[in-house]
Write an enzyme that holds these catalytic residues in place. Structure first.
Site, short mmCIF file in Angstrom:
data_model
loop_
_atom_site.label_atom_id
_atom_site.label_comp_id
_atom_site.label_asym_id
_atom_site.label_seq_id
_atom_site.Cartn_x
_atom_site.Cartn_y
_atom_site.Cartn_z
N ILE A 60 0.32 7.13 -47.60
CA ILE A 60 1.76 7.60 -47.30
C ILE A 60 2.12 7.27 -46.06
O ILE A 60 1.34 6.89 -45.29
CB ILE A 60 1.51 9.40 -47.44
CG1 ILE A 60 3.04 9.87 -47.12
CG2 ILE A 60 0.61 9.73 -46.34
CD1 ILE A 60 2.88 11.30 -47.46
N CYS A 61 3.26 7.14 -45.90
CA CYS A 61 4.03 6.78 -44.62
C CYS A 61 5.44 7.40 -44.31
O CYS A 61 5.23 8.74 -44.99
CB CYS A 61 4.41 5.22 -44.66
SG CYS A 61 5.53 4.77 -45.81
N ARG A 62 6.14 7.03 -43.47
CA ARG A 62 7.46 7.81 -43.34
C ARG A 62 8.21 8.13 -44.52
O ARG A 62 8.59 8.99 -45.09
CB ARG A 62 8.21 7.34 -42.21
CG ARG A 62 9.53 7.78 -42.12
CD ARG A 62 10.08 7.27 -40.57
NE ARG A 62 11.34 7.93 -40.37
CZ ARG A 62 12.59 7.62 -41.03
NH1 ARG A 62 12.49 6.70 -41.72
NH2 ARG A 62 13.71 8.37 -40.49
#
Length: 101
Positions: A60-62
């Protein structure tokens, strides 16, 4: 690339063995999904060799862009990654809690 929604992540969270957040440390500290390990994309050359080809990593990231880039690099090394579509923004938008530290 395999992708899951934040709703699927929430439903499976307790069963996911490896959950990586590839945002930078300061972004991670502002709020992240519980149980994630912060491994910034900018340092992927350092941590990628430590991953197992026998495991699956949820990333996951932004918003989903950096996690996609990380998974592309993982795939080149024979490592399976699952992208969280929409990232932490979608997670928070769905009303799920974040941990701050």
């Amino acid at each position: 690339m395999i992708e899951i929604t934040v709703q699927t992540l929430n439903a499976m969270l307790s069963d996911i063995e490896h959950l990586i957040d590839v945002r930078e440390t300061d972004e991670y500290a502002e709020g992240h999904v519980d149980r994630t390990v912060n491994l910034p994309l900018s340092t992927i050359d350092q941590w990628l060799p430590t991953l197992s080809k026998n495991s699956t990593y949820t990333v996951i990231c932004r918003s989903g862009r950096r996690s996609s880039l990380a998974i592309e690099q993982m795939k080149r090394h024979g490592i399976t990654g699952v992208n969280v579509n929409g990232g932490t923004l979608a997670w928070q938008g769905a009303g799920y809690p974040v941990t701050k530290k």
